[in-house]
Structure formats: structure tokens, C-alpha cells
Design a protein around this motif. Structure first.
Motif, PDB file in Angstrom:
ATOM      1  N   LEU A 180     -19.206  34.670  23.803  1.00  0.00           N
ATOM      2  CA  LEU A 180     -19.860  33.467  23.306  1.00  0.00           C
ATOM      3  C   LEU A 180     -18.895  32.303  23.440  1.00  0.00           C
ATOM      4  CD1 LEU A 180     -22.084  31.888  21.735  1.00  0.00           C
ATOM      5  CD2 LEU A 180     -20.910  32.576  19.626  1.00  0.00           C
ATOM      6  N   ASN A 181     -19.339  31.264  24.098  1.00  0.00           N
ATOM      7  CA  ASN A 181     -18.546  30.038  24.225  1.00  0.00           C
ATOM      8  C   ASN A 181     -19.320  28.870  23.643  1.00  0.00           C
ATOM      9  OD1 ASN A 181     -17.550  31.759  26.749  1.00  0.00           O
ATOM     10  ND2 ASN A 181     -15.927  30.322  26.207  1.00  0.00           N
ATOM     11  N   VAL A 182     -18.667  28.134  22.766  1.00  0.00           N
ATOM     12  CA  VAL A 182     -19.239  26.896  22.240  1.00  0.00           C
ATOM     13  C   VAL A 182     -18.358  25.765  22.759  1.00  0.00           C
ATOM     14  CG1 VAL A 182     -19.994  25.627  20.220  1.00  0.00           C
ATOM     15  CG2 VAL A 182     -20.000  28.130  20.184  1.00  0.00           C
ATOM     16  N   ASN A 183     -18.832  25.105  23.788  1.00  0.00           N
ATOM     17  CA  ASN A 183     -18.077  24.004  24.379  1.00  0.00           C
ATOM     18  C   ASN A 183     -18.398  22.706  23.655  1.00  0.00           C
ATOM     19  OD1 ASN A 183     -16.970  25.706  26.335  1.00  0.00           O
ATOM     20  ND2 ASN A 183     -18.718  25.428  27.694  1.00  0.00           N
ATOM     21  N   ASN A 184     -17.356  21.924  23.398  1.00  0.00           N
ATOM     22  CA  ASN A 184     -17.486  20.700  22.610  1.00  0.00           C
ATOM     23  C   ASN A 184     -18.061  21.037  21.235  1.00  0.00           C
ATOM     24  OD1 ASN A 184     -17.535  18.057  21.757  1.00  0.00           O
ATOM     25  ND2 ASN A 184     -18.645  17.282  23.526  1.00  0.00           N
ATOM     26  N   LEU A 185     -17.338  21.895  20.564  1.00  0.00           N
ATOM     27  CA  LEU A 185     -17.757  22.448  19.276  1.00  0.00           C
ATOM     28  C   LEU A 185     -18.123  21.373  18.261  1.00  0.00           C
ATOM     29  CD1 LEU A 185     -17.924  24.997  17.374  1.00  0.00           C
ATOM     30  CD2 LEU A 185     -15.507  24.588  16.868  1.00  0.00           C
ATOM     31  N   LEU A 186     -17.392  20.277  18.230  1.00  0.00           N
ATOM     32  CA  LEU A 186     -17.578  19.238  17.216  1.00  0.00           C
ATOM     33  C   LEU A 186     -18.493  18.109  17.687  1.00  0.00           C
ATOM     34  CD1 LEU A 186     -13.888  19.081  15.929  1.00  0.00           C
ATOM     35  CD2 LEU A 186     -15.785  20.471  15.069  1.00  0.00           C
ATOM     36  N   ASN A 187     -19.167  18.326  18.835  1.00  0.00           N
ATOM     37  CA  ASN A 187     -20.145  17.368  19.362  1.00  0.00           C
ATOM     38  C   ASN A 187     -19.531  15.972  19.526  1.00  0.00           C
ATOM     39  OD1 ASN A 187     -22.759  16.863  20.335  1.00  0.00           O
ATOM     40  ND2 ASN A 187     -23.367  15.934  18.401  1.00  0.00           N
ATOM     41  N   VAL A 188     -18.358  15.939  20.133  1.00  0.00           N
ATOM     42  CA  VAL A 188     -17.667  14.676  20.378  1.00  0.00           C
ATOM     43  C   VAL A 188     -18.270  14.021  21.616  1.00  0.00           C
ATOM     44  CG1 VAL A 188     -15.454  13.615  20.960  1.00  0.00           C
ATOM     45  CG2 VAL A 188     -15.556  15.499  19.320  1.00  0.00           C
ATOM     46  N   LEU A 189     -18.630  12.752  21.493  1.00  0.00           N
ATOM     47  CA  LEU A 189     -19.236  12.012  22.604  1.00  0.00           C
ATOM     48  C   LEU A 189     -18.343  10.837  23.000  1.00  0.00           C
ATOM     49  CD1 LEU A 189     -22.943  11.934  21.363  1.00  0.00           C
ATOM     50  CD2 LEU A 189     -21.956  13.427  23.105  1.00  0.00           C
ATOM     51  N   PRO A 190     -18.448  10.403  24.255  1.00  0.00           N
ATOM     52  CA  PRO A 190     -17.645   9.261  24.691  1.00  0.00           C
ATOM     53  C   PRO A 190     -17.988   8.003  23.895  1.00  0.00           C
ATOM     54  CG  PRO A 190     -18.607  10.405  26.568  1.00  0.00           C
ATOM     55  CD  PRO A 190     -19.261  10.957  25.347  1.00  0.00           C
ATOM     56  N   GLU A 191     -16.983   7.183  23.652  1.00  0.00           N
ATOM     57  CA  GLU A 191     -17.179   5.891  22.990  1.00  0.00           C
ATOM     58  C   GLU A 191     -16.366   4.836  23.731  1.00  0.00           C
ATOM     59  OE1 GLU A 191     -16.251   5.936  18.878  1.00  0.00           O
ATOM     60  OE2 GLU A 191     -17.676   7.527  18.367  1.00  0.00           O
ATOM     61  N   TRP A 192     -16.967   3.680  23.901  1.00  0.00           N
ATOM     62  CA  TRP A 192     -16.262   2.595  24.564  1.00  0.00           C
ATOM     63  C   TRP A 192     -16.391   1.318  23.743  1.00  0.00           C
ATOM     64  CZ3 TRP A 192     -19.122  -1.674  25.862  1.00  0.00           C
ATOM     65  CH2 TRP A 192     -20.514  -1.503  25.951  1.00  0.00           C
ATOM     66  N   LYS A 193     -15.504   0.387  24.011  1.00  0.00           N
ATOM     67  CA  LYS A 193     -15.549  -0.903  23.320  1.00  0.00           C
ATOM     68  C   LYS A 193     -14.939  -1.973  24.218  1.00  0.00           C
ATOM     69  CE  LYS A 193     -11.396   0.441  20.765  1.00  0.00           C
ATOM     70  NZ  LYS A 193     -10.828   0.703  19.422  1.00  0.00           N
ATOM     71  N   PHE A 194     -15.311  -3.219  23.915  1.00  0.00           N
ATOM     72  CA  PHE A 194     -14.762  -4.356  24.656  1.00  0.00           C
ATOM     73  C   PHE A 194     -13.354  -4.668  24.162  1.00  0.00           C
ATOM     74  CE2 PHE A 194     -19.358  -5.545  25.164  1.00  0.00           C
ATOM     75  CZ  PHE A 194     -19.385  -5.433  26.545  1.00  0.00           C
ATOM     76  N   LYS A 195     -12.526  -5.118  25.104  1.00  0.00           N
ATOM     77  CA  LYS A 195     -11.202  -5.623  24.778  1.00  0.00           C
ATOM     78  C   LYS A 195     -11.024  -6.977  25.470  1.00  0.00           C
ATOM     79  CE  LYS A 195      -9.275  -2.114  22.501  1.00  0.00           C
ATOM     80  NZ  LYS A 195      -8.603  -2.231  21.197  1.00  0.00           N
ATOM     81  N   ALA A 196     -10.389  -7.901  24.766  1.00  0.00           N
ATOM     82  CA  ALA A 196     -10.166  -9.236  25.336  1.00  0.00           C
ATOM     83  C   ALA A 196      -8.931  -9.234  26.218  1.00  0.00           C
ATOM     84  CB  ALA A 196     -10.007 -10.260  24.216  1.00  0.00           C
ATOM     85  N   GLU A 197      -9.028  -9.918  27.353  1.00  0.00           N
ATOM     86  CA  GLU A 197      -7.877 -10.073  28.243  1.00  0.00           C
ATOM     87  C   GLU A 197      -7.034 -11.283  27.853  1.00  0.00           C
ATOM     88  OE1 GLU A 197      -7.068  -7.893  30.257  1.00  0.00           O
ATOM     89  OE2 GLU A 197      -8.712  -7.066  31.434  1.00  0.00           O
ATOM     90  N   ASN A 198      -7.648 -12.225  27.145  1.00  0.00           N
ATOM     91  CA  ASN A 198      -6.958 -13.474  26.812  1.00  0.00           C
ATOM     92  C   ASN A 198      -7.710 -14.163  25.681  1.00  0.00           C
ATOM     93  OD1 ASN A 198      -9.270 -14.527  28.125  1.00  0.00           O
ATOM     94  ND2 ASN A 198      -8.187 -14.460  30.091  1.00  0.00           N
TER      95      ASN A 198
END
Length: 954
Positions: A885-903
Motif C-alpha cells: 500500500l502506497n499513499v503518495n502525498n499523504l498530507l494532501n500538499v498542493l502547489p501554492e504561488w504568490k506574486f513578488k515585487a521586483e521593485n
């Protein structure tokens, strides 16, 4: 006469005893048979592997020494003094520095302790323990420098995903099967995604159950293996088991209840006669669709597809090049603005824009009504439905005591069903509202081309809800090798011929050709209401034939040499689509291959190398290789490699390093691909643009040079240590400079329309650190505990020279250099007790940075670091039956992104919620791809996955 007879008898006896047959069984310290253990006659290439019962049989010379090695176990040497030698290997776990490897050397095989190069070795057990459905995804969670991910925007990319080692792209890793070059895929990645402009071998086509082990050389190896080996070499060693076999049944699904998977795999082997063997694998699998669409932003879609800005004066009003009765032909933009300002407030203005505003109100209502029914806009993003059948055979037999014939062959069929972006009803309005004041209700037939309700509805206006074109890809991939080995007077000769190919054909359904072409005789529409809804847009194919001759000899206990040659011929073909798929605008979502863009192209090359290994002392090794290759289409290249290794402290510490030059020939795909493609343009929806190739008349008129080979310089410095029996580690620094890097540039306006092209655009440098550490056999209770840690850190991955043409945007720069995690670590623990085995692996995906198309230049996006946890449990119910039995991504972690300012300007944007929302809509196609963005990828977006498998040995 009697003396002569006696002499002949003695010579006969001498010959008979010149070689002897050794047999036996190899087990671990718990008494379980070990499958696939390597047994090699020391100092030669003569070797076999144990079968499913741990048994082996090998013929060796008098006085020979046998070397027993297996991933995760200590190497053992035994003098071949007895006819039966049974062996017990002690478990070390993880990457063993004493593992014998055949990759990275053209002389005699060496162990990881004696090689001068960093090599990862993964067993079949390592791969299956991940619970991943395919070979490439298993590597993602075993090798830190290896990255691949399923792209949410599919089309042809759904057939195989781009992968790479050390952020170098799929084109720069050479794939070998039993030491022979595997064919490239016919797919060229042209989407705005990692791997854009490149191609690679389809490693997902290789059935995992057919693999004995994988050796990954993390170092430039063009001098040893030829083109494509700038980043490294992956050598897939196939199983040779001959007694019995096993069948594995796999099933799984995501925590969302979709993506159901069912597969069955059979691996078996047997002897053939007295001197031959055959091992074969049959694998069938089916994975259902897993859908992860975002919730569409109504305002964004309204602004992009429906709204007419009352402040606009362009094509919406200037139908006759007049504005309010004033001729604007030839005016500058400033003059047009001034004329428009004076026009505002007039009766004509008020009448026209009253109609526009009325239409905008109705149009917004149409958008809201549709998205109320389909909040995701009807889009289907994520993992497509895939069915595959894989067949592989590996075998050989001895022609004599000194000669052997060997062969392997594989055939894979894969069928993938995916979807284009949903064409909402308001994407396909018939007129702009100001041109027809009666369009105040977008649910009437007046709002859309009349035939759409017949094509994608039941004939009534109310039944038309838009349509989603489907994309079906059929992939056939094959490879086969026939070879001959001999050992005479200690000269090892290996001659072989390899063939391989990949063919992809496409079908587009539930679509249309909406071109407004008319028959010159009848004046009736050729397409639109007369369009088919199913299209055959053609496809692509690639094949090669490779001949190899490799000769090596151990001249003394200090000097080994190897030399050889390779002849390769390659053919790339673009198959023309049906006329209806390409004429005019072509099939909506995926236009077919036009006749002028289709054809067949071929080239050949001849290469030769010489390799010398000199053991200055037992501890100090120097290895040098030089290679020359000549291509029929762009000429020759000479490359070299020098590597060294020094052991000390009783072989507990090894220092190693190498410096080499390399090259990568442009693929035929990159030289000859010319096509039209549909792609998302931020703020403009789906648009059609093109790619022109470097040998076309258009390229000559634009002054575009023909492609040449990339050139590289690789430096690697590392240390390997085994300070105690159960602990070992390796640390390797690498620095790769690539000159004249081949890239597919941005789409730019030219006299031939909006097009992109390939060119040797700039130089780049990639540097970083690979770390591997293992600590095992820790007694805990009645079981044993082990830990492993491996990681990759990127120090530098960037362009180091100006761009040749001004067509390499910040988006492409980010996709090439920062779209993969800047660091990735895998921390694992395994515990075996009784009949149970437990594994817990944590994969840390570091930060990824993007500059998506359409994003304000003062901003960037970043995927935040995440840890994905995988749990594995195995239960050996009997000696023959194992459940996992394999449970991949056991904790149900999903990608998250956010904006960052360059200046400071970026900071101001982020302070305004309205601007933030607008920027988010631009890069996610109005939130259709909210989780990953349209161009950005990090790791799987499917969340938790459950996999259950049953393995039965017979």
C-alpha cells in the motif's frame, strides 16, 4: 604415436579445464533469495544475474574471482575454487559505494568506489517502492537532480512529459537500454512550458517491472557516448531472471475520487536450451481522467471576450477609415486621439455607444449565466485519460565458451485522451453588439453563428452551450538490439545493431473549421456550417538505426583500454493532415500539418572514440577519453574527457573529479519543424501563431542562420566516503557551461506574420551540488531501521552572454532557468520487521520562480517551498505473495504561488487589489489554471493518491 596421442589427450584436458562452470544461490542474511544480483568475473565483462530463486550459473577461467554485488548490499568477492558457491550478502541499504557499475567507462566495469564519476544506482525494488505509476515519475521521487511533472495544458504534451537532470532540459540527457542508445520521441515541445523547444526519449514507455536496475551518470559524457550526454547518461539495465516469474496487479485513485488506475504486469523468464536465457515483461494499464480546473473569474472573461470599450476607436468604429465623418487615413495615433476627443459627445457618438453599452450589459449577463451553470468554464485541466500496453523481451545465448549472442526488444502502444480549453458561447459571438442593436439577448441565435446550435446542440439556440474540442493521441514506440560479444585472448569485443522509433498520430473531435472560405464557383461556404467536427491533423515520427562496435582489454593490472565506433542514421517525418484540418484557420484548437510543412528528412553520423584507464597505484586512477563525430548536415566535432580518482584511509574515502568537453547536435525536429499552433495570449484568449524552420525560404529572407551544435564544458569534483560499515555518503560539485545553446524563441511580428524560430541563441552556465547519504542496519526492536538523505542545490543556472536575436523574453528565461526547484531534497526512512516493511519519504521541493506571459514586468511569481510525504507499507503474506500500500502525498500538499515585487513599482501594484486580480487573471487564463498558472509547474497538482498492489511469484 602413443606419445602424440598422450600429448593430444593432455591438450584436450587442458582445454576442458581452461574454463569451469560455477553455480550457486545468493541470499540475504534472513535467508531470502536475492533476485538480480550481479555476478561478474573480476577484470572482465563476463557476468550473469541471479534468477527469481537467487540461483546463478556462470563459466569462468581457472583461477578466476567472482564479484557479487547488489544495490543496498555489500559487495563480496569469492575465489572460483569450487563448482558450487553459495553466497550470503549483508545488507547495507541505500546507494552502495561498492556497487559494480558498467556506465561511465568504456574499459572494464568498476565499482562506485573505483570509478572516477558520480553514479546513482537504483534497483527495481527502489523504483516500485515509490508507488508511482510510471518509470519517470518514480525517478522524480528518487533522484533529487531529476525533475518532471505533468503539465496541466496538454495537447500532444499529454503523450509524454518533459524531464531533465540538473535543469538542462530533456535533450541533454542520453538514455541507454543495456548500454545502447534509445530512440528519441517524435514529439517536439512547443508549448510555453519547461522543456520548450526540446525533445527527449520517452522513458515513461519503459515498463518498470522489466528493469533490473538503473545507473545514472551525473556528469557530461559526450566523449564516451556521443551527442545528448551533456547533462548525463541514464543506463537502464533489463532483467535476466530465468527461473519463474511474478505477476503484479496495481490499482489506485486520488483522494478526490478520480484518476482511477488499474494495471497488471507479468515478468517471467526461462532458460533456452542449455546455453540461452529469455526474460519478458507484459504490462497493461489504464488511468482515468483527473480534473483540477479553477473557478473562472466572470469579469476577466467578460473583459477578454465580450466587452467593447467605449473609449476604443479601432476596428469597432473605423470600418471605413472614418471617425465621426472625419477621414483618419494616415493619421498618427496622437492625431487619432485628438479626433476622437472632438468626436466624443456628438449625437452620432452617443447613439453608437448607447448601443455598445446595451450590448455590454447583455454580454455580461451571458457570461454570468454561463458561469453560473459551469463555474469552471467547462474546462478540463489536470491528468488525462491514458491507456497503455507495453511488451519487452531480453535474452541471449552462448554460441561457444567465448562468444555470446544477445538481444532485447520493446514495443509500447499508448493512447491518451485530453481536452483543449472549453470554447464558451461568448467566445464565438457572430457580431459586435454595436453593429446590431437587436442583439440584446445573447441566448438568441442572432448572437452566434447559426450552425453552432446544430453542431453542438439540438438545433435550438437555448441548447448551444459552447463546445470543448477533444485531443486523442496514439503513440507507438519501439526499440530492438541484436548484438554479439566475444572474449578472445582477453580482448572483449561487442558488436551490435539497434533500431528504434516513435510515431504519434492525432485526432481532434468535437471541433470545427470556422474559416470563412467560400467556393469560387458556388459562392457557398466551404467550412463553417459545412465543416466536419472530426479531424485528422496528421502526426510525427522519428526513427534511427545505430551500429556499434566496442573493443576493450585489460592490458595489465594498471592499464585498460577501450575503443570503438558508432554509425547512426536518423529520420524525422511530419505527416500531412487532412485538408479540412489545416485549410484556412484549420481545426479549432489544433490545426493540422500543412503540405508545405510536411515531409521526411534524414541524416547520418559516424563517430569513433578511444579510452585509456591507468591505475597509477591501487588507489590512484586516471581515465581519459577522446571522441570524434561527423554529421552529414553540419560537420564534425571533437570532444574529450579526463577524470581521476584517489582512495585513502583504507578505501574509506574517495576523491574524484573530471573535466570534459561535449556537444549536442540539433535534433531533426528542431531543424525542420514548421507549423501553426494555438496558444493562450494573456488578455486576448486563444490565438494562432507559427514556427518557421531554419532551412525555409522565410528564414533566409529574415536572415536566420542555420543551426549548429551546442558545445559544453563540464567540471565535476566530488568525495565519497564510507567511514563505517553502515554509513556512506557522496558529495559532488558540478559546473556546466553550454555555448551556442539552441532555443525556440518568442513569437515576434515579421513580414510573414507572428512567428518563432530556433537558433543558437546564447551561452549558459549551470552549477550546483549533489548530496547522497545512507545510514542503515540500525537495530530497533526485532527489526532494522535505515535512513537515506539525498539532495540537489542549484548555485547558478543562468544566461551568461547576450541573446543573438531580440526574441527571448523574461518568460522564456524563467521557463529555462528558474522553473524547476532551485533545491530539492529527499529524506527517507525504512523499517523492516518480520513480514512487514515500512517506508516514509519526504521530498522537499524548493522555490521556483516564473515570469509568465502577460505578467507585468515589475512582478514575478514564486512557487513556495513544499514538502510532499509518501508512505509505503508492504506485507509478505507468504513466500510468494506480497501486498503493498502506497499513499503518495499523504498530507494532501498542493502547489501554492504568490506574486513578488521586483521593485517599487511592483510593490505599488501589489498594494492595489484590483491590479493584483487583473495580473492573476492574466497568468491563469482568468483563473482556469489558478493552482498552477498557465505556464508554471512545480509538482503534482492531484493531491493525495492511494495505490494498492499485489505481487505473486510463481
Amino acid at each position: 604415436m602413443k606419445k602424440l596421442a598422450l600429448l593430444l589427450f593432455l591438450l584436450n584436458v587442458s582445454f576442458l579445464f581452461a574454463q569451469k562452470e560455477i553455480s550457486g544461490v545468493v541470499k540475504d542474511n534472513t535467508g531470502n533469495a536475492l533476485i538480480g544480483v550481479n555476478i561478474i568475473e573480476k577484470g572482465t565483462q563476463n557476468g550473469v544475474s541471479t534468477d527469481i530463486d537467487g540461483a546463478y550459473k556462470i563459466k569462468v577461467k581457472e583461477g578466476a574471482t567472482l564479484v557479487f554485488s547488489y544495490v543496498g548490499f555489500s559487495k563480496l568477492e569469492k575465489a572460483a575454487t569450487d563448482a558450487v558457491i553459495n553466497v550470503v550478502l549483508s545488507e547495507e541499504g541505500g546507494q552502495n559505494l561498492d556497487e559494480v557499475v558498467v556506465t561511465g567507462t568504456r574499459t572494464a566495469p568498476r565499482s562506485n568506489t573505483t570509478t572516477a564519476l558520480p553514479i546513482d544506482v537504483l534497483s527495481s525494488k527502489d523504483l516500485t517502492s515509490t508507488g508511482q505509476a510510471s518509470f519517470d515519475k518514480a525517478l522524480q521521487y528518487k533522484i533529487p537532480s531529476f525533475n518532471t511533472v505533468q503539465t496541466p495544458v496538454n495537447d500532444a504534451t499529454s503523450l509524454l512529459d518533459p524531464y531533465e537532470i540538473r535543469n538542462m532540459g530533456p535533450s541533454r540527457t542520453l538514455i541507454l537500454i543495456n548500454g545502447k542508445r534509445k530512440n528519441l520521441s517524435s514529439l517536439l515541445y512547443v508549448q510555453t512550458s519547461p522543456g520548450r523547444g526540446e525533445t527527449g526519449a520517452d522513458i515513461s514507455a519503459i515498463p518498470t517491472d522489466a528493469i533490473e536496475r538503473v545507473e545514472i551518470l551525473r556528469d557530461g559524457a559526450s566523449a564516451q557516448y556521443g551527442s545528448d550526454a551533456i547533462a548525463g547518461v541514464m543506463n537502464i539495465i533489463l532483467k535476466k531472471n530465468t527461473n519463474g516469474g511474478s505477476v503484479t496487479v496495481r490499482s489506485g485513485m486520488t483522494s478526490e475520487g478520480d484518476g482511477e488506475m488499474l494495471g497488471v504486469s507479468l515478468n517471467n523468464g526461462s532458460t533456452v536450451g542449455e546455453k540461452g536465457f529469455v526474460n519478458y515483461t507484459v504490462d497493461f494499464s489504464k488511468v482515468n481522467l483527473a480534473n483540477r480546473p479553477g473557478k473562472v473569474d466572470a469579469e476577466g472573461d467578460f473583459n477578454d471576450f465580450v466587452k467593447i470599450n467605449p473609449a476604443a476607436y479601432g476596428s469597432y468604429i473605423n470600418k471605413d477609415n472614418t471617425l465621426g465623418g472625419t477621414d483618419i487615413t494616415g493619421m498618427t495615433e496622437a492625431q487619432k486621439e485628438a479626433t476622437f476627443s472632438s468626436y466624443q459627445g456628438s449625437a452620432d457618438y452617443n447613439a453608437k455607444f448607447a448601443t455598445i453599452n446595451q450590448g455590454n450589459i447583455a454580454g455580461r449577463q451571458a457570461v454570468d449565466d454561463f458561469l453560473k451553470e459551469k463555474p469552471d468554464g467547462g474546462n478540463i485541466n489536470g491528468s488525462p485519460e491514458t491507456a497503455s500496453a507495453k511488451f519487452l523481451v531480453n535474452g541471449g545465448f552462448e554460441l561457444s565458451d567465448e562468444t555470446q549472442l544477445y538481444y532485447n526488444a520493446a514495443y509500447v502502444y499508448k493512447k491518451v485522451n485530453s481536452f483543449a480549453n472549453y470554447r464558451t458561447p461568448y467566445w464565438r459571438s457572430i457580431k459586435n453588439p454595436f453593429e446590431n442593436a437587436s442583439i440584446s439577448d445573447w441566448s438568441t441565435s442572432e448572437a452566434y453563428p447559426t450552425y453552432l446550435k446544430d453542431f453542438f446542440g439540438n438545433g435550438t439556440a437555448a441548447s448551444y452551450k459552447g463546445y470543448v474540442p477533444t485531443f486523442t493521441g496514439d503513440l507507438n514506440d519501439y526499440n530492438a538490439t541484436l548484438g554479439y560479444k566475444s572474449t578472445k585472448n582477453d580482448w572483449n569485443t561487442d558488436a551490435s545493431i539497434t533500431v528504434g522509433g516513435n510515431t504519434q498520430t492525432y485526432t481532434v473531435e468535437n471541433s470545427q473549421n470556422r474559416s470563412g472560405l467560400t467556393d469560387p464557383i458556388t459562392g457557398q461556404n466551404i467550412y463553417q456550417e459545412n465543416s466536419p467536427i472530426t479531424f485528422k491533423p496528421g502526426g510525427t515520427s522519428f526513427n534511427h538505426v545505430v551500429g556499434n562496435l566496442d573493443i576493450s582489454k585489460v592490458l595489465s593490472d594498471k592499464i585498460s583500454i577501450g575503443f570503438g565506433s558508432e554509425f547512426r542514421t536518423e529520420t524525422f517525418e511530419v505527416t500531412e493532415g487532412d485538408k479540412v484540418s489545416w485549410e484556412g484557420m484549420g481545426a479549432d484548437s489544433f490545426a493540422g500539418n500543412r503540405p508545405e510543412n510536411s515531409g521526411k528528412w534524414n541524416r547520418y553520423n559516424l563517430g569513433a572514440y578511444f579510452d585509456l584507464a591507468y591505475d597509477v597505484t591501487e588507489d590512484f586512477l586516471i581515465n581519459g577519453t577522446v571522441r570524434y563525430e561527423d554529421y552529414s548536415d553540419f560537420g564534425g566535432a571533437t570532444v574529450w574527457k579526463l577524470s581521476s580518482r584517489y582512495k585513502f584511509l583504507d578505501d574509506k574515502v574517495t576523491l574524484r573529479g573530471s573535466i570534459s568537453t561535449g556537444f549536442r547536435a540539433p535534433t531533426l525536429h528542431q531543424i525542420y519543424t514548421q507549423k501553426s499552433q494555438y496558444s493562450f495570449v494573456p488578455g486576448e484568449g486563444i490565438q494562432v501563431s507559427g514556427i518557421i524552420n531554419n532551412v525555409s525560404p522565410q528564414a533566409r529572407q529574415l536572415g536566420i542562420d542555420r543551426l549548429d551544435a551546442e558545445k559544453s564544458t563540464n567540471i565535476t569534483i566530488g568525495i565519497g566516503a564510507k567511514p563505517m560499515k553502515n554509513f556512506n555518503f557522496t558529495i559532488d560539485y558540478y559546473n556546466i557551461k553550454v555555448e551556442d545553446r539552441i532555443v525556440l524563441g518568442d513569437i515576434v511580428p515579421t513580414t510573414f506574420g507572428d512567428v518563432a524560430w530556433f537558433e543558437n541563441s546564447f551561452d549558459s552556465r549551470t552549477s550546483g551540488l549533489d548530496v547522497v547519504a545512507n545510514y542503515n542496519n540500525i537495530e530497533l526492536g526485532t527489526g532494522k531501521l535505515g535512513f537515506n538523505l539525498s539532495g540537489n542545490i542549484t548555485f547558478q543556472n543562468e544566461r551568461i552572454s547576450p541573446v543573438k536575436s531580440n526574441n527571448f523574453s523574461a518568460t522564456l528565461d524563467a521557463l529555462m532557468f528558474t522553473s524547476r526547484p532551485e533545491t530539492k531534497w529527499i529524506l527517507g526512512a525504512n523499517y523492516e520487521v518480520g513480514k512487514f516493511g515500512f517506508s516514509l519519504n519526504n521530498t522537499y521541493f524548493g522555490k521556483s520562480t516564473f515570469k509568465q506571459a502577460g505578467l507585468d514586468s515589475n512582478l514575478r511569481t514564486e512557487f513556495t517551498p513544499k514538502i510532499v510525504t509518501d508512505l509505503g507499507i508492504t506485507f509478505s503474506a507468504t513466500d510468494k505473495l506480497t501486498l503493498a500500500l502506497n499513499v503518495n502525498n499523504l498530507l494532501n500538499v498542493l502547489p501554492e504561488w504568490k506574486f513578488k515585487a521586483e521593485n517599487a513599482a511592483g510593490t505599488a501594484i501589489l498594494a492595489d487589489p484590483a491590479q493584483v486580480k487583473n495580473q492573476s487573471n492574466l497568468i491563469t487564463f482568468n483563473q482556469r489554471y489558478s493552482q498552477m498558472t498557465y505556464d508554471g509547474y512545480h509538482f503534482s497538482q492531484l493531491g493525495t493518491m492511494f495505490n494498492l498492489s499485489l505481487n505473486y511469484k510463481f
